[in-house]
Design an enzyme around this catalytic site. Structure first.
Site, PDB file in Angstrom:
ATOM      1  N   ASP B 220      22.939 -54.143  35.545  1.00  0.00           N
ATOM      2  CA  ASP B 220      21.889 -53.165  35.285  1.00  0.00           C
ATOM      3  C   ASP B 220      21.422 -53.091  33.842  1.00  0.00           C
ATOM      4  O   ASP B 220      20.745 -52.151  33.464  1.00  0.00           O
ATOM      5  CB  ASP B 220      22.314 -51.764  35.733  1.00  0.00           C
ATOM      6  CG  ASP B 220      22.041 -51.558  37.196  1.00  0.00           C
ATOM      7  OD1 ASP B 220      21.228 -52.329  37.733  1.00  0.00           O
ATOM      8  OD2 ASP B 220      22.626 -50.638  37.780  1.00  0.00           O
ATOM      9  N   CYS B 546      71.997 -21.422  13.544  1.00  0.00           N
ATOM     10  CA  CYS B 546      71.387 -20.665  14.636  1.00  0.00           C
ATOM     11  C   CYS B 546      70.347 -21.455  15.413  1.00  0.00           C
ATOM     12  O   CYS B 546      69.914 -21.032  16.477  1.00  0.00           O
ATOM     13  CB  CYS B 546      70.779 -19.368  14.116  1.00  0.00           C
ATOM     14  SG  CYS B 546      69.401 -19.612  12.998  1.00  0.00           S
ATOM     15  N   CYS B 561      67.830 -20.250   5.844  1.00  0.00           N
ATOM     16  CA  CYS B 561      67.560 -19.632   7.136  1.00  0.00           C
ATOM     17  C   CYS B 561      67.406 -18.147   6.932  1.00  0.00           C
ATOM     18  O   CYS B 561      68.276 -17.506   6.341  1.00  0.00           O
ATOM     19  CB  CYS B 561      68.700 -19.921   8.108  1.00  0.00           C
ATOM     20  SG  CYS B 561      68.463 -19.117   9.697  1.00  0.00           S
TER      21      CYS B 561
END
Lengths: 373, 599
Positions: B220, B546, B561
């Protein structure tokens, strides 16, 4: 030493014996077969599950909405195409169109005999034997005019009919061509309800089998049915229980066991894919069937089956029902070891598949040894 | 026996019941035709539902038809004569029961004849013209009944996307987006609707050869003559109007339209404001590029941090209006007016010339669309014996599967029209017949099948086969590469996830979706997989005790921390989106502890 599967080994042996092949040549054959077999195996850590999934789903996308069926041809309309594939993989308890293929033993392979068996299997309801229904409101009776010709054709004894039709709160009795049903409760609203209930009464055959069709397949008479009940069918004399199958996988699981169910999954999937002209390597389907049946029952692929039972919390939460999985993981203090592929993609680490499955661990000397200086 | 009762519904509400529905409906129809009842009322007797429905609501699609009574059309030759003379008009015909409008339900009760000769005693209506069954756009397609139905749909859709001349006063207008073709033409094969549309043409007639050009027009694609393009074929202008308001705020402050001061926050650098006039507005006929400043503007800022206040930064922010990303052009017009709230309003119209280039989309009127894949200089194009060269090469493979025979008929009719100096009518159902066109071609001294001997422009050799050549009306569609081309290496990211933005306008990235991810997994390419997904890669400090995300103090260059005051911190590389997930879990009350381990 690389071991070929026993089945292949046996076949080679059989072939060499039959053709009187020398031991040296036999070894050559084994070597050649081994080479081919090695090439078709997967390498360690190759993600065959993903490849299997892609290999099945790519043709499946083509199948969407392109399901063609042959309307009007003699045969039983079965669910095909994508709906059927979904039915199998979702492990539905009851297929939309349960069917059986009943094979008949050699000793019963006459058309008349096979027709007789088929006739006995098909469920007959009172509805099929009744010409007309009359509500007698004066006597509060329901009168069914029987189709005696059909009755005889179907080999039903009208004298036994009154016993076969046992509906709750009503008594049936035969009066010539008529079957009278007298409700225990003298009530007009009740009589109407009973009228339909009686028509649905089971007279003969196996419950749920609504259609039977005798066809010739590969030189022998076979009965195809709509509706499935393996247990009852196996009891019938002349039925070859070793070959008769159903498309209801759960029924096969109940009657014949998991191995049979696994085979049924493979057979049914391949049949549906073949029907649509799609080519999928059977080993992918086998892998899938194995995954579904490893725990002794048939598990679905999806939320309530394989995907919902994965080890990793993160994977389950990212699939479906995030909240449910996160809360249960929090309550039970679950630990995600990040061993799978998807988890590692999520945390942006190297996933342990293919090239990422191996680590090189070693101590690098702080200083070079003396001699090399 | 009692007659069956039929329910009557008026605009969906139950009214009453009647016993003689046919007579009732007929009565209403006669009264409507006589003008006693409004002609916008429709009535129908639905036997399937056993009810009569009367509708006067808005929103029903209705279409006009000629009334037929006793096998005779109400539109008599005498009326036709009067109409021709201009003594009566459409309205007269509607009011005098010659033409009536039917809605979908009343149409169910009607038996409509397509043409006058088909009318029988059973017919209730007659089509004014059979082509009224199609819409406006579909009627622009010539020879539609020779095409497959879906092609008409596609064709009608694409006619709407064509760049032509939709208005003549476009120089006075300030639409946000507007396309104008420089030299649009009326189609050589016209239809009933393309006649009135002559002032608003939507394409150009081009010489088409149906052949392959190496591999360039496969799938096309179309090949266009570069020299034709240079002569102005399919050239168009693209207009875009930008506007900005000089706003006034609650605090009494207002926007300032000037060349922003370098001290203003977000200043783009002196160079960016070079093209602006003294008043901060760009001058007409200035060439502008992507992201160029059109109007310099500064707005008051709400908040200012203490440091900034101390530093004496002016409390202003740069809010200039710039050209959209990826666009270019010339300032066409500058308009300065006021809004309804008496704010200054500045509108700037940009004009951009669009010359057909590789990737632009073109289509004929038969749903045959294609993208330009090559512009060939005239000397390399094929040519005919008399020296004419096609403007466009269309691939024959586009025909068999789509079965657009109308396309071929248009091509030959267009050729006959161009050669004979005639415009052929290709309207649906009632057009110039193929035989007539063939005859015209023979009379003009051409082959009647439209085929011609062509020579290869590059080698001068004659092609072994005859090539179907003619004229087709082509449309330039509003899908040009310049508006779509997009690529990115690095670029902006979204604030929340730190992942690349989405979409061309935001200079976004192209998403690697789930299936693409599965593909990499399937190949076992683990490191490629990681690399492809690390667009939002971050390194976060994690407390080893932790397992929560720790703090890194940049000034003191210390990590700790906040929870356990611990300083044993490890840096972990993850996706920012994962960090976000962890944050969301925390918000839900789930403690997602990261356990770290040495490698």
């Amino acid at each position: 030493m690389y071991n070929l599967p026993t089945k292949i080994q046996e076949e080679i042996l059989k072939y060499t014996e039959e053709n009187k092949i020398s031991e040296k040549q036999q070894q050559q054959i084994i070597d050649a077969v081994t080479k081919i077999h090695k090439m078709s195996t997967y390498d360690p850590q190759e993600p065959m599950g993903v490849v299997a999934a892609q290999s099945i789903s790519e043709p499946a996308t083509q199948m969407t909405m392109r399901t063609y069926h042959f309307a009007g041809t003699a045969g039983i309309q079965v669910t095909l195409g994508l709906p059927r594939v979904l039915e199998i993989f979702d492990a539905r308890k009851e297929p939309r169109t349960p069917t059986m293929t009943i094979y008949i033993e050699k000793s019963h392979q006459t058309l008349d005999r096979v027709r007789k068996i088929a006739e006995n299997i098909k469920e007959v309801k009172l509805r099929d034997l009744v010409k007309s229904t009359i509500l007698d409101l004066t006597e509060l009776k329901i009168k069914y005019k029987l189709d005696l010709e059909r009755l005889h054709a179907l080999d039903v004894d009208e004298k036994k009919l009154s016993r076969l039709v046992n509906v709750r709160n009503a008594v049936a009795e035969l009066a010539g061509e008529m079957l009278h049903v007298i409700p225990k409760k003298k009530d007009i609203t009740n009589i109407h309800k009973i009228k339909f209930g009686v028509l649905e009464a089971h007279v003969k055959g196996i419950k749920g089998i609504t259609q039977v069709l005798v066809t010739k397949e590969e030189g022998e008479w076979v009965i195809n049915t709509l509706g499935s009940n393996l247990k009852k069918v196996f009891e019938i004399e002349g039925v070859d229980a070793t070959r008769t199958t159903s498309n209801n996988i759960f029924e096969i699981l109940d009657v014949l066991g998991v191995e049979a169910a696994r085979n049924a999954i493979i057979k049914q999937t391949r049949f549906t894919l073949d029907e649509q002209g799609l080519v999928v390597d059977p080993r992918y389907i086998m892998l899938l069937a194995d995954m579904m049946t490893t725990e002794g029952n048939v598990k679905a692929i999806g939320r309530y089956g394989i995907s919902g039972e994965k080890d990793s919390v993160l994977v389950r939460a990212s699939f479906e029902e995030t909240k449910k999985h996160l809360t249960s993981a929090a309550i039970h203090g679950e630990c995600d070891l990040l061993k799978g592929t998807i988890e590692n993609i999520m945390v942006n680490q190297v996933a342990p598949v293919g090239t990422g499955a191996f680590d090189l661990v070693g101590k690098i000397p702080q200083q070079l040894p003396e001699e090399e200086k | 026996m009692t007659k069956e009762k039929v329910d009557v519904y008026f605009n969906g509400r139950y009214l009453s019941h009647i016993t003689n529905p046919e007579a009732f409906v007929d009565d209403i129809k006669t009264k409507r035709r006589a003008g006693i009842l409004p002609h916008q009322l429709n009535v129908s007797y639905l036997t399937a539902f056993n009810e009569v429905r009367i509708s006067t609501e808005h929103g029903r699609v209705r279409r006009p038809l000629v009334i037929v009574e006793n096998g005779k059309s109400k539109f008599t030759p005498s009326l036709a004569e009067k109409l021709k003379e201009g003594k009566i008009d459409w309205q007269y015909l509607v009011q005098h029961g010659v033409i009536e409008y039917l809605d979908a339900t009343e149409e169910e009760n009607s038996y409509i004849a397509l043409e006058v000769k088909d009318v029988t005693k059973d017919h209730t209506h007659l089509e004014i013209n059979p082509l009224t069954m199609m819409g406006f756009s579909a009627n622009l397609i010539p020879y539609p009944e020779y095409n497959r139905g879906d092609r008409i749909n596609y064709g009608a859709k694409m006619v709407g996307q064509a760049i032509g001349m939709p208005s003549i006063n476009y120089l006075l207008r300030s639409d946000t987006k507007f396309n104008i073709m420089t030299y649009p033409q009326a189609p050589l094969v016209e239809t009933v609707t393309s006649g009135p549309l002559i002032a608003y043409p939507e394409g150009q007639n081009v010489v088409v050869a149906i052949m392959c050009y190496d591999g360039y027009n496969m799938n096309d694609a179309i090949v266009i003559n570069k020299s034709s393009v240079q002569r102005g074929l399919f050239r168009s202008f693209y207009f875009r109007t930008y506007e900005t308001i000089k706003k006034r705020y609650w605090s009494g402050q207002e926007d300032d339209i000037t060349i922003p001061d370098p001290a203003v926050r977000g200043h783009r650098g002196e160079d960016a404001y070079r093209d602006l006039g003294e008043n901060g507005i760009i001058n007409p006929e200035t060439r502008v590029q992507s992201d160029s400043v059109l109007v310099g503007k500064v707005s008051p800022l709400r908040f200012l941090s203490a440091e900034e206040f101390a530093a004496g930064i002016e409390n202003k922010r740069e809010t200039s209006m710039t050209l959209r990303h990826g666009e270019k052009g010339i300032v066409d017009k500058v308009m300065i007016t006021e809004t309804q709230d008496a704010n200054h309003l500045i509108k700037i119209r940009i004009r951009d010339e669009r010359i057909p280039e590789l990737g632009d989309k073109f289509a004929s009127r038969h749903g045959q669309k294609g993208v330009v894949s090559l512009l060939v200089p005239q000397e390399d194009m094929p040519f005919t014996g008399n020296g004419s060269v096609p403007d466009l090469i269309f691939n024959p493979h586009a025909i068999p599967s789509r079965m657009t025979v109308g396309h071929l008929l248009e091509l030959i009719a267009g050729k006959a029209g161009a050669l004979g100096g005639k415009i052929y009518d290709g309207s649906a159902f009632n057009h110039v017949k193929e035989d007539e066109i063939r005859k015209a071609m023979v009379d003009l001294g051409f082959r009647d099948d439209g085929k011609e001997t062509l020579y290869d422009g590059r080698t001068g050799r004659k092609y072994d086969v005859l090539i179907f050549t003619g004229i087709t009306f082509y449309l330039k569609l509003d899908h040009m590469v310049q508006d779509k081309i997009h690529a990115r290496s690095r670029g902006p990211v979204t604030l929340l996830t730190k992942q690349p933005t989405e979409g061309r306008a935001k200079r976004g990235g192209l998403r690697i979706g789930e299936m693409e991810q599965q593909c990499l997994v399937g190949h076992g390419a683990a490191l490629t997989l990681k690399e492809r997904f690390d667009s939002d890669k971050t390194v976060i400090p994690v407390c080893t005790k932790c397992g929560m995300i720790a703090i890194h103090d940049v000034i003191k260059n210390k990590s700790y921390c906040a929870l356990c005051k611990d300083t044993e911190i490890v840096w972990v590389e993850t996706a920012y989106a994962f960090k976000l997930t962890l944050d969301e879990m925390k918000a839900m009350g789930i403690y997602p502890k990261i356990v770290t381990e040495d490698m």
